[in-house]
Design an enzyme around this catalytic site. Structure first.
Site, PDB file in Angstrom:
ATOM      1  N   LYS A  22      51.507  22.610   3.968  1.00 33.53           N
ATOM      2  CA  LYS A  22      50.582  23.113   5.257  1.00 33.53           C
ATOM      3  C   LYS A  22      49.927  21.486   5.741  1.00 33.53           C
ATOM      4  O   LYS A  22      49.551  20.913   4.972  1.00 33.53           O
ATOM      5  CB  LYS A  22      50.065  23.428   4.649  1.00 33.53           C
ATOM      6  N   THR A  74      37.544  25.800   9.980  1.00 29.03           N
ATOM      7  CA  THR A  74      38.602  26.226   9.088  1.00 29.03           C
ATOM      8  C   THR A  74      38.706  26.086   8.065  1.00 29.03           C
ATOM      9  O   THR A  74      40.254  26.112   6.239  1.00 29.03           O
ATOM     10  CB  THR A  74      39.495  25.122   9.764  1.00 29.03           C
ATOM     11  N   GLY A 128      38.462  28.048   4.568  1.00 28.81           N
ATOM     12  CA  GLY A 128      39.329  29.009   3.935  1.00 28.81           C
ATOM     13  C   GLY A 128      41.113  28.844   4.653  1.00 28.81           C
ATOM     14  O   GLY A 128      41.571  30.365   4.259  1.00 28.81           O
ATOM     15  N   THR A 129      41.268  28.603   5.577  1.00 26.49           N
ATOM     16  CA  THR A 129      42.317  28.692   6.055  1.00 26.49           C
ATOM     17  C   THR A 129      43.851  28.647   5.011  1.00 26.49           C
ATOM     18  O   THR A 129      44.950  29.505   5.562  1.00 26.49           O
ATOM     19  CB  THR A 129      43.245  27.948   7.376  1.00 26.49           C
ATOM     20  N   GLY A 130      43.217  27.857   3.861  1.00 27.62           N
ATOM     21  CA  GLY A 130      45.000  27.790   3.105  1.00 27.62           C
ATOM     22  C   GLY A 130      44.892  29.077   2.712  1.00 27.62           C
ATOM     23  O   GLY A 130      45.624  29.632   2.651  1.00 27.62           O
ATOM     24  N   CYS A 131      43.928  29.701   2.213  1.00 28.78           N
ATOM     25  CA  CYS A 131      43.420  31.069   1.000  1.00 28.78           C
ATOM     26  C   CYS A 131      44.192  32.141   1.926  1.00 28.78           C
ATOM     27  O   CYS A 131      44.982  32.625   1.221  1.00 28.78           O
ATOM     28  CB  CYS A 131      42.334  30.856   0.896  1.00 28.78           C
TER      29      CYS A 131
END
Ligand code: ATP
Ligand code: HMH
Ligand code: MG
Length: 585
Positions: free
Chosen positions: A249, A282, A284-287
């Protein structure tokens, strides 16, 4: 973890999505022409081939992805997240739940750690004891049909080992590993001790891993991952560790106008671009991205398609919530369900439905208002100023366009006075102007269908003459009943009069609040209210207010009479009753 049959099945399940670029896909024993969908903002730079295996098993899986099994029991796609709790609810378990809910997939939760965290950073991490993580895993996996497991924060070697062991005992169709180590705020969530067990045990089981730049670097002993070229090389190296797919990512890529992610499946690279949204929200975008990928896999879609959907979901949600403000720190949460922003527009509705709003219920009639030379909006304004507590627009003869325009102007007036506006019969008009609800008759749209169309928050009233109709209204999700005609009326042709006895019977048959309607005015309102049932909350009137020279005066008179009759009685209403107002007409 997943059989490749699963991916094959997903490809078939996804065929409705396939369009634009034709692509050659080679399979063990199969060669098919596929098309890859191009979303407006995500584009692929690489031609690719996809291996297809286990065609029959995959068809089985595709069938499973449909909602109804043979015995008509509903099978819901199910993701189990194994992750940490974020007290600020932007990332971790909370993000996973919201991302799955937003994508209409069930999500069970195995909590590995509890973090004290907000928009400023991580103030503390407390691991859940390993045997209790094991207990949670077994509880869920031994009982529920989990399709896909998604991992987030795995804070200790012991927890990773337990997870791998239990996943071998309870195999699932796909494993998505988000190797959470460092939060975007720079705080360490899982130390370097977990790196070797990640590399040796967990990554080889994964169908897809989703490290960010720092995590990719950490898994590769600190090599530099700072450019798109670095991401390509890192993806290749990570793939050598055993996962079937690697998604690196690039949310944290410096100097990049796009948010670029790199997907590598061992054969081909896909460079996924989306415009970088300018926002602080942004966290928590990864989770959320990993959960959305898991959700799409659980529905039966294949990896590339799942990643594209997930990336688009993040892009839309970030764009939608770019201005919301939650917390004072540098990195706020975003709104997965795309609901928060309209909050201010909903402020006029303090509670979903207040039965005492039925106290003096004004129903418009365009014929009457025309006759007296006033617009619907003027009539509604006068009724509200006179004390009407809820308005229903009942415009049987209006053209749709005119009806909608009137509804919009009335809604503004109603909102500025905190009075709900309902639309008679026309669900489409209610939806189009975002009215507070609808009122439907027995031959209109069934209340259960209206409820499905309008969602849980809108007010729905149903006209009922019998206890059976009242019971049905309740079962259909109505908020109140309109019962009548209590007295004969000219407003409605061929309307059977139920009388005070009929009104009382309906009231006693239901726990729903009731408003009485039909031929009611100053002369008989008291008699109606005196029937003595607690759920009779008010009267609804048409002619008594609108077939009159001065709507304001008539509404005031009726309001005063209702107030007087309700002292010590069952009706309550607190709308202010100001002194002497002259009729503006
Ligand atoms: N500003 C942005 N605009 C559009 N997409 C973004 C933006 N920031 C991140 N993304 C996308 O969100 C996803 C997650 O990326 P990111 O690299 O931030 O993960 P992460 O660091 O693990 O997230 P976090 O730790 O905040 O949960 C990726 O698909 C990335 O491209
Ligand atoms: C609990 C938890 N999991 C994952 C992340 C990564 O965003 C976070 N900040 N907190
Ligand atoms: Mg990030």
């Amino acid at each position: 973890m997943a059989s490749s049959a699963f991916h094959t099945a997903s490809l078939l399940a996804n065929k409705t999505n396939l369009l634009s670029t034709p692509i050659q896909a080679s399979a063990k024993g199969y060669t098919r022409n596929l098309r890859v969908s191009h979303s407006p903002s995500i584009y692929l730079r690489t031609q690719f081939s996809i291996r297809l295996q286990g065609f029959a098993a995959m068809q089985e899986k595709a069938a499973c992805a449909s909602t109804l099994s043979d015995d008509s029991e509903m099978k819901i796609p199910h993701v189990m997240t194994v992750a940490g709790s974020d007290s600020g609810a932007g990332a971790g378990i909370q993000a996973d739940l919201k991302a799955c809910a937003a994508n209409r997939v069930y999500c069970s939760t195995v909590i590995t750690a509890v973090t004290a965290q907000n928009t400023v950073g991580v103030q503390g991490v407390s691991n859940v004891p390993e045997d209790f993580v094991a207990a949670q895993l077994k509880s869920v996996l031994s009982d529920m049909q989990v399709d896909v497991v998604k991992t987030g924060l795995l804070p200790s070697v012991g927890i990773v080992k337990i997870l791998c062991k239990i996943l071998r005992e309870f195999p699932v169709q796909a494993l998505v590993v988000d190797p959470v180590m460092v939060s975007t705020s720079g705080d360490v969530l899982a130390g370097p001790s977990v790196l070797s067990v990640f590399r040796e045990e967990l990554l080889p089981m994964a169908d897809i891993i989703t490290p960010n730049l720092k995590e990719a670097s950490a898994l590769l002993d600190g090599i530099r991952v700072e450019t798109v070229d670095d991401m390509h090389s890192a993806a290749r190296l990570l793939h050598n560790m055993g996962p079937k797919n690697v998604l690196i990512k690039g949310g944290d890529l410096p100097n990049s106008s796009d948010a670029v992610d790199i997907l590598y499946d061992g054969h081909n690279f896909y460079e996924l671009h989306s415009p970088r949204i300018k926002t602080r929200n942004t966290h928590g975008t990864g989770c959320s991205l990993a959960s959305c990928i898991a959700a799409e896999l659980a529905k039966g879609y294949q990896v590339l398609s799942a990643v594209k959907v997930a990336k688009r979901f993040i892009e839309s949600a970030l764009d939608y919530s770019k201005e919301i403000v939650i917390g004072n720190g540098p990195q706020g949460p975003f709104d997965h369900l795309l609901r928060l922003k309209s909050h201010s527009q909903d402020c006029h509705r303090l509670q979903p439905f207040n039965p005492s709003d039925l106290f003096l219920y004004a129903v418009t009639d365009s014929g009457m208002n025309k006759k007296w030379g006033r617009s619907i909006a003027d009539a509604v304004k006068a009724a509200i100023e006179g004390g009407a507590t809820i308005i229903q627009l009942r415009e049987k003869d209006a053209e749709t366009k005119d009806f909608l325009e009137s509804a919009k102007s009335c809604l503004k007036i109603c909102q500025s006075h905190g009075v709900p506006l309902l639309i008679n019969d026309r669900i489409d008009v209610a939806l189009a102007c975002d009215a507070d609800g609808v009122h439907v008759g027995q031959s209109d749209m069934p209340a259960c269908v209206a409820r499905a169309l309008l969602g849980p928050e809108k007010i729905i009233g149903v006209s009922c003459k019998t206890p059976e109709q009242a019971r049905q209204a309740w079962a259909d999700g109505a908020d109140y009943i309109g019962c009548g005609g209590v007295y004969p009326t000219n407003t409605k042709e061929n309307n059977i009069t139920v009388g005070l006895d009929g009104l009382k019977t309906v009231c006693m048959a239901s726990k729903l609040p009731v408003v009485a309607i039909g031929g009611i005015g100053v002369s008989n309102a008291r008699a109606v209210m005196e029937i003595g049932t607690t759920n009779l909350k008010g009267i609804a009137v048409v002619s008594a207010l609108f077939d009159q020279e001065c709507v304001l005066t008539e509404t005031r008179k009726l309001h005063a009479m209702l107030l007087e009759s309700s002292i010590g009685g069952t009706l309550t209403n607190s709308r202010p009753d100001s002194d002497m107002i002259s009729c503006p007409r």
